[in-house]
Design a protein around this motif. Structure first.
Motif, PDB file in Angstrom:
ATOM      1  N   THR A 199      -2.350  -2.520  -1.237  1.00  0.00           N
ATOM      2  CA  THR A 199      -2.596  -3.883  -0.743  1.00  0.00           C
ATOM      3  C   THR A 199      -3.734  -4.556  -1.509  1.00  0.00           C
ATOM      4  N   THR A 248       6.094   2.711  -1.077  1.00  0.00           N
ATOM      5  CA  THR A 248       6.985   1.609  -1.425  1.00  0.00           C
ATOM      6  C   THR A 248       8.383   1.957  -0.921  1.00  0.00           C
ATOM      7  N   TYR A 259      10.720  -8.202  -4.794  1.00  0.00           N
ATOM      8  CA  TYR A 259       9.520  -7.876  -4.032  1.00  0.00           C
ATOM      9  C   TYR A 259       9.843  -6.718  -3.088  1.00  0.00           C
ATOM     10  N   TYR A 260       9.351  -5.528  -3.419  1.00  0.00           N
ATOM     11  CA  TYR A 260       9.609  -4.352  -2.593  1.00  0.00           C
ATOM     12  C   TYR A 260       8.688  -4.343  -1.374  1.00  0.00           C
ATOM     13  N   LEU A 261       9.244  -3.971  -0.241  1.00  0.00           N
ATOM     14  CA  LEU A 261       8.463  -3.869   0.978  1.00  0.00           C
ATOM     15  C   LEU A 261       7.705  -2.551   0.983  1.00  0.00           C
ATOM     16  N   LYS A 262       6.566  -2.547   1.653  1.00  0.00           N
ATOM     17  CA  LYS A 262       5.713  -1.360   1.667  1.00  0.00           C
ATOM     18  C   LYS A 262       5.365  -0.990   3.090  1.00  0.00           C
ATOM     19  N   PHE A 300       0.793 -12.950   2.244  1.00  0.00           N
ATOM     20  CA  PHE A 300       1.859 -11.976   2.028  1.00  0.00           C
ATOM     21  C   PHE A 300       2.086 -11.793   0.529  1.00  0.00           C
ATOM     22  N   GLN A 301       2.322 -10.559   0.112  1.00  0.00           N
ATOM     23  CA  GLN A 301       2.476 -10.260  -1.306  1.00  0.00           C
ATOM     24  C   GLN A 301       3.688 -10.957  -1.913  1.00  0.00           C
ATOM     25  N   SER A 346       0.921  -3.863   5.715  1.00  0.00           N
ATOM     26  CA  SER A 346       1.135  -3.171   4.440  1.00  0.00           C
ATOM     27  C   SER A 346       1.676  -4.095   3.370  1.00  0.00           C
ATOM     28  N   ASN A 347       2.193  -5.251   3.747  1.00  0.00           N
ATOM     29  CA  ASN A 347       2.759  -6.183   2.782  1.00  0.00           C
ATOM     30  C   ASN A 347       1.899  -7.423   2.604  1.00  0.00           C
TER      31      ASN A 347
END
Length: 395
Positions: free
Chosen positions: A170, A311, A303-306, A139-140, A106-107
């Motif tokens: 994504t 989110t 950078y927020y994790l998803k 990775f984002q 997801s990230n």
């Protein structure tokens, strides 16, 4: 009992007692600091209640001193959940592995969609994205944020005028506006070409129409430069006048420059701190120590994790401190005058097109008062003075 959820973390045990002296049993529990709650009497005159897992040993001591029979009926809480999970460790590990895989996926970047670009431009954009590290499988949080990606694409790709970058789930979505190629001129009706402003003609190329002025002639605003009426008076024909005419124009500007100016500049020295953020609460993970910069700017990259399409309120934060220092710039009168002329020239050029330019300047007035140099300047420019007006009946 208050704060039962904290007791749940450490474990809760349900106890039943039966026999003589149940009330005395409870009193002895109080003396031994065994916390009990939810005390209920059962049908066989026994009692049931709850205690903390950590008080089980003390309860056993109380039970030995009384004639009551004590039995543990139920065990709940986190320690017992862990123990039961350990018996089914394969299932638990599989579930945890599944959640970790979903969280990692997801990230990551799994798609890049580009709208509004031709195939050639789309290929160039994808190549530039790859150069700056934006590609599927990355990775984002390891790539630039959308604003920086947008700036990099706009600066490095000449074929686009604007690009919007948005991260949805994504997938990066890019909306592109390409630079338009010059289009064929639309058909227009009969018209004259007039002067848009007062000027002296410096360059003139008439493609269609009757010229009514010559080079080096002074013209006023609204004066007809090229007529759309051609031929003899009795056989005049109306056409759409077309010409390229540049004239010398004038701009009067007043510029003030202080001799001494104090401002802050970045020294180039930086210090990074890294945090894990839960909501508005931050936990430092790297870059400890107090900031020693006297003056500085702070830039936060969050950078927020998803997880799937959600989110999470968990983010990785890179906080950068940029050291600044105070600089005093000192001008002599001559230097201030040059700086004022340059600033005025830039202000005039800002309103000109690529083919137009400033060709000269003349200082009309200069004063030096209160630590400032004040100039009144007349700038000479070469610019397009063409303006069209339709031919009406009676012209």
């Amino acid at each position: 009992m208050k704060n039962q959820w904290t007791s749940y973390l450490y474990g809760i045990v349900k106890v039943t007692i039966a026999g003589r002296g149940t009330e005395r049993f409870l009193n002895d529990c109080m003396r031994e600091n065994v916390v009990v709650w939810n005390v209920k009497r059962s049908k066989d005159n026994g009692l049931s209640f709850y205690i903390r897992l950590q008080d089980v040993h003390a309860l056993r001591i109380v039970a030995r001193k009384n004639d009551c029979k004590c039995r543990f009926e139920k065990r709940v809480g986190f320690p017992f959940l862990v123990r039961r999970s350990w018996k089914n460790s394969g299932f638990v590990l599989g579930l945890l592995a599944f959640l970790v895989v979903i969280f990692v996926l997801s990230n990551m970047i799994w798609g890049i969609k580009i709208e509004g670009a031709s195939p050639e431009t789309e290929h160039i954009i994808k190549k530039e994205l790859s150069n700056i590290g934006v590609k599927t499988g990355k990775f984002q949080f390891s790539v630039k944020n959308p604003d920086d990606i947008q700036k990099s694409l706009t600066d490095n790709i000449q074929q686009i005028t604007w690009v919007g970058v948005e991260l949805m789930g994504t997938t990066y979505h890019l909306k592109v506006v390409e630079k338009n190629q010059p289009e064929e001129e639309e058909l227009v009706g009969p018209r004259h070409i007039v002067a848009e402003k007062e000027a002296v003609i410096k360059k003139m190329f008439v493609e269609q129409g009757q010229p009514l002025t010559t080079l080096h002639e002074h013209v006023t605003k609204g004066q007809v430069l090229v007529s759309g009426l051609i031929g003899k008076e009795e056989e005049q024909k109306k056409v759409a006048a077309k010409a390229e005419i540049f004239g010398e124009t004038w701009y009067k500007s007043t510029i003030t420059i202080p001799l001494n100016t104090t401002f802050h500049v970045l020294t180039g020295d930086t210090k990074d701190k890294h945090f894990i953020q839960f909501g508005s609460f931050r936990i430092p993970i790297w870059g400890f120590g107090k900031n020693t910069y006297k003056t500085y700017e702070v830039e936060d990259d969050v950078y927020y994790l998803k997880f799937l399409n959600f989110t999470l309120p968990i983010a990785y934060v890179n906080e950068t401190f940029l050291e600044k220092e105070e600089i005093t710039r000192k001008y002599t009168v001559k230097q201030a005058k040059e700086a004022a002329l340059d600033r005025g020239r830039l202000d005039v050029e800002h309103n000109l097109d690529d083919k137009e330019k400033v060709i000269g300047e003349k200082v009309l007035h200069q004063t030096n008062e209160n630590g400032k140099v004040r100039l009144t300047v007349l700038y000479q420019a070469i610019e397009n003075i063409v303006k069209t007006t339709p031919i009406v009946q009676g012209d």
